[in-house]
Write an enzyme that holds these catalytic residues in place. Sequence first.
Site, PDB file in Angstrom:
ATOM      1  CD  GLU A  86      -1.571  -6.543   4.799  1.00 28.19           C
ATOM      2  OE1 GLU A  86      -1.693  -6.946   3.626  1.00 28.19           O
ATOM      3  OE2 GLU A  86      -1.590  -5.339   5.114  1.00 28.19           O
ATOM      4  CG  HIS A 127      -4.064  -3.540   3.230  1.00 28.74           C
ATOM      5  ND1 HIS A 127      -2.838  -3.331   3.819  1.00 28.74           N
ATOM      6  CD2 HIS A 127      -4.503  -2.321   2.834  1.00 28.74           C
ATOM      7  CE1 HIS A 127      -2.552  -2.043   3.804  1.00 28.74           C
ATOM      8  NE2 HIS A 127      -3.537  -1.409   3.210  1.00 28.74           N
ATOM      9  CB  CYS A 160      -0.991  -0.052   1.157  1.00 33.06           C
ATOM     10  SG  CYS A 160      -2.378   1.053   0.927  1.00 33.06           S
TER      11      CYS A 160
HETATM   12  C1  LIG Z   1      -8.508   0.888  13.342  1.00 32.45           C
HETATM   13  C2  LIG Z   1      -7.553   0.719  14.511  1.00 32.45           C
HETATM   14  C3  LIG Z   1      -7.316   2.092  15.161  1.00 32.45           C
HETATM   15  C4  LIG Z   1      -8.212  -0.240  15.516  1.00 32.45           C
HETATM   16  O1  LIG Z   1      -7.405  -0.390  16.628  1.00 32.45           O
HETATM   17  P1  LIG Z   1      -8.010  -0.321  18.139  1.00 32.45           P
HETATM   18  O2  LIG Z   1      -6.891  -0.482  19.087  1.00 32.45           O
HETATM   19  O3  LIG Z   1      -8.873   0.868  18.262  1.00 32.45           O
HETATM   20  O4  LIG Z   1      -8.926  -1.605  18.176  1.00 32.45           O
HETATM   21  P2  LIG Z   1      -9.830  -2.154  19.393  1.00 32.45           P
HETATM   22  O5  LIG Z   1     -11.234  -2.190  18.934  1.00 32.45           O
HETATM   23  O6  LIG Z   1      -9.515  -1.423  20.657  1.00 32.45           O
HETATM   24  O7  LIG Z   1      -9.348  -3.665  19.508  1.00 32.45           O
HETATM   25  C5  LIG Z   1      -8.060  -3.995  19.945  1.00 32.45           C
HETATM   26  C6  LIG Z   1      -7.777  -5.404  19.534  1.00 32.45           C
HETATM   27  O8  LIG Z   1      -7.917  -5.539  18.117  1.00 32.45           O
HETATM   28  C7  LIG Z   1      -6.664  -5.849  17.536  1.00 32.45           C
HETATM   29  N1  LIG Z   1      -6.563  -5.078  16.308  1.00 32.45           N
HETATM   30  C8  LIG Z   1      -6.443  -3.742  16.199  1.00 32.45           C
HETATM   31  N2  LIG Z   1      -6.387  -3.385  14.920  1.00 32.45           N
HETATM   32  C9  LIG Z   1      -6.472  -4.517  14.206  1.00 32.45           C
HETATM   33  C10 LIG Z   1      -6.451  -4.780  12.834  1.00 32.45           C
HETATM   34  N3  LIG Z   1      -6.337  -3.799  11.947  1.00 32.45           N
HETATM   35  N4  LIG Z   1      -6.557  -6.042  12.428  1.00 32.45           N
HETATM   36  C11 LIG Z   1      -6.675  -7.042  13.322  1.00 32.45           C
HETATM   37  N5  LIG Z   1      -6.700  -6.850  14.648  1.00 32.45           N
HETATM   38  C12 LIG Z   1      -6.605  -5.597  15.084  1.00 32.45           C
HETATM   39  C13 LIG Z   1      -5.628  -5.422  18.552  1.00 32.45           C
HETATM   40  O9  LIG Z   1      -4.421  -6.105  18.361  1.00 32.45           O
HETATM   41  C14 LIG Z   1      -6.329  -5.796  19.828  1.00 32.45           C
HETATM   42  O10 LIG Z   1      -6.296  -7.201  19.966  1.00 32.45           O
HETATM   43  P3  LIG Z   1      -6.037  -7.883  21.384  1.00 32.45           P
HETATM   44  O11 LIG Z   1      -6.969  -7.175  22.323  1.00 32.45           O
HETATM   45  O12 LIG Z   1      -6.373  -9.308  21.121  1.00 32.45           O
HETATM   46  O13 LIG Z   1      -4.605  -7.649  21.673  1.00 32.45           O
HETATM   47  C15 LIG Z   1      -6.234   0.107  14.040  1.00 32.45           C
HETATM   48  O14 LIG Z   1      -6.470  -1.163  13.446  1.00 32.45           O
HETATM   49  C16 LIG Z   1      -5.542   0.938  13.039  1.00 32.45           C
HETATM   50  O15 LIG Z   1      -4.867   1.931  13.357  1.00 32.45           O
HETATM   51  N6  LIG Z   1      -5.717   0.571  11.770  1.00 32.45           N
HETATM   52  C17 LIG Z   1      -5.381   1.431  10.701  1.00 32.45           C
HETATM   53  C18 LIG Z   1      -4.334   0.885   9.916  1.00 32.45           C
HETATM   54  C19 LIG Z   1      -3.923   1.872   8.905  1.00 32.45           C
HETATM   55  O16 LIG Z   1      -3.634   3.054   9.157  1.00 32.45           O
HETATM   56  N7  LIG Z   1      -3.898   1.456   7.712  1.00 32.45           N
HETATM   57  C20 LIG Z   1      -3.446   2.241   6.682  1.00 32.45           C
HETATM   58  C21 LIG Z   1      -2.591   1.385   5.858  1.00 32.45           C
HETATM   59  S1  LIG Z   1      -3.127   1.420   4.291  1.00 32.45           S
HETATM   60  C22 LIG Z   1      -2.126   2.546   3.600  1.00 32.45           C
HETATM   61  O17 LIG Z   1      -0.946   2.291   3.482  1.00 32.45           O
HETATM   62  C23 LIG Z   1      -2.770   3.849   3.287  1.00 32.45           C
HETATM   63  C24 LIG Z   1      -2.284   4.426   2.003  1.00 32.45           C
HETATM   64  C25 LIG Z   1      -3.269   5.446   1.436  1.00 32.45           C
HETATM   65  O18 LIG Z   1      -4.303   5.742   2.035  1.00 32.45           O
HETATM   66  O19 LIG Z   1      -2.979   5.915   0.322  1.00 32.45           O
END
Ligand SMILES: CC(C)(COP(=O)(O)OP(=O)(O)OC[C@H]1O[C@@H](n2cnc3c(N)ncnc32)[C@H](O)[C@@H]1OP(=O)(O)O)[C@@H](O)C(=O)NCCC(=O)NCCSC(=O)CCC(=O)O
Length: 354
Positions: free
Chosen positions: A241, A239, A146
Amino acid sequence: MPLVAHTALPTFQRLREEGEEILSPDRASHQSIRELHIGLLNIMPDAALEATERQFFRLVGACNQIAQFHVHPFTIEGLERSPEAWAHIHQYYESFEQIKQDGLDALIISGANVTHDHLQEEDFWKPLTEVFEWATQNVTSVLCSCLATHAFIQHCYGVERTRLPAKRWGVFSHKVVDRQHPLVAEINTRFDVPHSRFNEVFQRDMEKHGLKVLVASEIAGVHLAVSPDGFRIVFFQGHPEYDDISLLKEYKREVLRFYHGERDDYPPYPEHYFDSEVQRLLSDYAVHVKAAKHGARPLKAMPETQIIEHLDITWRDSAKAVFNNWLGKVYQITNEDRRLPFMDGIDPNNPLDL
Ligand SMILES: CC(C)(COP(=O)(O)OP(=O)(O)OC[C@H]1O[C@@H](n2cnc3c(N)ncnc32)[C@H](O)[C@@H]1OP(=O)(O)O)[C@@H](O)C(=O)NCCC(=O)NCCSC(=O)CCC(=O)O
Ligand SMILES: N[C@@H](CCO)C(=O)O
């Protein structure tokens, strides 16, 4: 792991012609068998840091149960991190200096959160390009996810990603467009991949610079492409993964951003992801969130447990198949000394002899 043609059975030749890796008994007996060393440059935000580790470690480990893999996580400066995330990194990650000293056979670079209009404005731009520079000289193959794909293409070919009118978000059907390429040989010709991005590099821009597009979606654009040499850089825009719950977690974050006034519109659903029962639950929840936002009642949690029962993962088998092809090819051409990218006789400009 490849077949060895230990007899003259014509099937071996036929499969070889169809693109299957078939080793001659002589090559097989001289092959240096060792573990593979794969770097994971993790630049995902804190909340997804360990989930991202699990996702890529799982793809590597699950794609092939016979070979042995050492995965080396590391990160770079220029990303906003909490003290807890830094503590995790300091305790468990390696430094880039150490990685350079020991060498890698393959490198995965995760996606990241976008915060600026232009990638070169991000604080992590310079450290990221330093990893690109080192990896293109020293690693057999680099797989970018990405944002890393967009950054690598900008750095190497001068093509800037385009901001999309709306976020590309959901699970999309894709078709293999070059069935001969070893990365996608012998896999399903149509499969799903999740996308989650505000930006895109388009197929025509990739092809203008000699990149070879291997997998694309009619709606979501290119998922998988390779550098002009056919293998050294592998570009993912989707993605594969992601876990089943990853898009749900992102959707929940967006709903909470709406509730806290950080976005004006109620977020749309990721496409082709929630079934009708989940959509019913979430539309009831949206009514509740909007009322709570206007002070009518306290915000209840999203009914995640109920939703998760309905989520299907329809992309993992194909993701593992591509990883297996990728690492299998890396193994066939990497040097016995992991600091060197290729065995003697491998052409760096056409390492798979395509
Ligand atoms: C959405 C959130 C904020 C969610 O996280 P939170 O901590 O709020 O989740 P939560 O509801 O409190 O739940 C926590 C539990 O879920 C797990 N968990 C958190 N995020 C997860 C995910 N994405 N996939 C699988 N499991 C996940 C944690 O390890 C934790 O597990 P345990 O409790 O079991 O430990 C995060 O996933 C995140 O920041 N994702 C964004 C990723 C991102 O920015 N992607 C952009 C890449 S794409 C890119 O490159 C963009 C390029 C472009 O736009 O042009
Ligand atoms: N590429 C090597 C394996 C890694 O040492 C070989 O095929 O002998």
